[in-house]
Motif scaffolding. Structure first.
Motif, PDB file in Angstrom:
ATOM      1  N   ASN A 179       5.342  -1.440  -4.336  1.00 50.59           N
ATOM      2  CA  ASN A 179       5.564  -2.410  -3.280  1.00 50.59           C
ATOM      3  C   ASN A 179       5.378  -3.749  -3.957  1.00 50.59           C
ATOM      4  OD1 ASN A 179       6.036  -3.403  -0.840  1.00 50.59           O
ATOM      5  ND2 ASN A 179       3.909  -2.943   0.132  1.00 50.59           N
ATOM      6  N   LYS A 234       0.044   4.394  -5.572  1.00 46.46           N
ATOM      7  CA  LYS A 234       0.344   3.742  -4.088  1.00 46.46           C
ATOM      8  C   LYS A 234      -1.082   3.328  -3.946  1.00 46.46           C
ATOM      9  CE  LYS A 234       3.410   4.757  -0.589  1.00 46.46           C
ATOM     10  NZ  LYS A 234       4.237   3.665  -0.618  1.00 46.46           N
ATOM     11  N   MET A 267      15.268  -4.849   2.302  1.00 41.28           N
ATOM     12  CA  MET A 267      13.713  -4.813   1.723  1.00 41.28           C
ATOM     13  C   MET A 267      13.212  -6.180   1.262  1.00 41.28           C
ATOM     14  SD  MET A 267      15.403  -2.068  -0.944  1.00 41.28           S
ATOM     15  CE  MET A 267      13.918  -1.700  -1.786  1.00 41.28           C
ATOM     16  N   MET A 291      14.586   2.237  -6.122  1.00 44.12           N
ATOM     17  CA  MET A 291      14.149   2.460  -4.648  1.00 44.12           C
ATOM     18  C   MET A 291      12.742   3.197  -4.585  1.00 44.12           C
ATOM     19  SD  MET A 291      14.567   1.777  -1.493  1.00 44.12           S
ATOM     20  CE  MET A 291      15.647   1.645  -0.588  1.00 44.12           C
ATOM     21  N   LYS A 292      12.861   4.340  -5.339  1.00 47.25           N
ATOM     22  CA  LYS A 292      11.373   5.172  -5.247  1.00 47.25           C
ATOM     23  C   LYS A 292      10.325   4.262  -5.995  1.00 47.25           C
ATOM     24  CE  LYS A 292      13.558   9.811  -5.721  1.00 47.25           C
ATOM     25  NZ  LYS A 292      12.822  10.859  -5.210  1.00 47.25           N
ATOM     26  N   ASN A 337       9.469   1.394  -3.897  1.00 44.35           N
ATOM     27  CA  ASN A 337       8.268   1.926  -2.760  1.00 44.35           C
ATOM     28  C   ASN A 337       6.983   2.365  -3.186  1.00 44.35           C
ATOM     29  OD1 ASN A 337      10.011   1.590  -0.711  1.00 44.35           O
ATOM     30  ND2 ASN A 337      11.237   3.678  -0.868  1.00 44.35           N
TER      31      ASN A 337
END
Ligand code: AMP
Length: 281
Positions: free
Chosen positions: A145, A11, A171, A138-139, A142
């Motif tokens: 991105n 991330k 989203m 979803m994880k 996230n």
């Protein structure tokens, strides 16, 4: 190719890279989530992501929450070294290779699949399966991105539910569907094909044959779903059929094929191996 296993490291790395690239107004991240044992289907998703984005991230994560008790989680094919090579040769920039404990905590927060669309067809054969799929997607979205994320049309219901989640949860990622890649004889590529012994592989061809038959019937003007499904079942009969169904693009059952808005779906088991296939008309 960079290999990262920590979600926070990935991330941060992507955040810094995006910041550094922000002067390039066409900077984009393409993301291809997989469970590994990569084949030509996965490679075609990666190729499309390469064509459309500046940076491509692939994840390999055998997601435990989408397997039901007694399913093949423990024997699912694992080919880590070959997978890394394939990603490297396909020009992947970052390979995300997390462990289950990197992704899941205790007393887990999760996404629930919709009550109807998540529990028909594959969701009926595997109740709860799509909760695991949506939660992990979803994880992963996230963490990465991405600008765009790539999913195979072969898993049509999964693609539909992910598109629905992205839309309903507002989203901003674009979901890009990718056509099914097949062997020369028609068998749809799947990591689970590795389970098939030669005799079973031969039997499995009945699935793509039944879909070709359906397509030929439609070409000749037959649009009645019942007629088409009956002919398909004649071909599929020796297999353990879970479902043969004709649905619209948004997964409502259809009594008549609507050209441009229909998907014919088959799920059947061959020697205990569950196989999915479909055609989009
Ligand atoms: P999996 O590793 O099975 O979770 O699949 C990862 C992604 O590859 C999913 O979006 C699948 O729909 C896609 N995929 C699997 N098989 C094929 C195929 N034969 N052709 C195109 N995409 C595929």
């Amino acid at each position: 190719m960079k290999i990262i296993s920590s979600p926070l490291e990935l991330k941060n790395y992507l955040r810094e890279t995006s910041k550094a690239m922000s002067t390039q107004n066409d900077f984009s991240i393409g993301f291809v989530p997989t469970m590994g044992a990569l084949h030509g289907g996965h490679i075609s998703l990666i190729k499309k992501a390469k064509e459309q984005n500046k940076l491509v991230v692939v994840s390999i994560f055998l997601n435990p929450t989408q397997f039901l008790k007694g399913e093949d989680l423990d024997k699912y094919p694992k080919k880590d070294e070959a997978d890394k090579k394939i990603c490297e040769l396909s020009g992947v920039d970052i390979l995300f290779f997390p462990q289950a404990e990197d992704i899941y905590g205790i007393d887990e927060v999760s996404i629930l699949a919709p009550k109807v669309r998540g529990y028909v067809l594959e969701g009926q054969s595997r109740p709860g399966h799509f909760n695991g799929v949506l939660t992990v997607v979803m994880k992963l979205l996230n963490i990465v991105n991405p600008t765009r994320a790539y999913f195979g049309k072969k898993d049509a219901q999964q693609l539909n539910l992910i598109s629905l989640m992205v839309k309903q949860l507002f989203m901003s990622v674009e979901i890009v569907p990718v056509d099914t890649v097949r062997e020369k004889d028609g068998l749809a590529l799947s990591s689970r094909n590795a389970y098939l012994i030669p005799k079973e592989r031969e039997e499995a061809l009945k699935i793509s044959s039944s879909l070709r038959k359906a397509s030929a019937m439609v070409s000749k003007g037959e649009l009645n779903a019942k007629e088409i499904i009956t002919s398909m079942i004649e071909i599929l009969e020796p297999l353990e059929i879970h479902y043969v169904e004709i649905v619209s693009r948004d997964f409502n059952q259809l009594l008549h094929v609507e050209l441009g808005n229909s998907v014919i779906l088959v799920e059947a088991s061959v020697g205990g191996t569950r196989l999915l296939d479909n055609i989009w008309l």
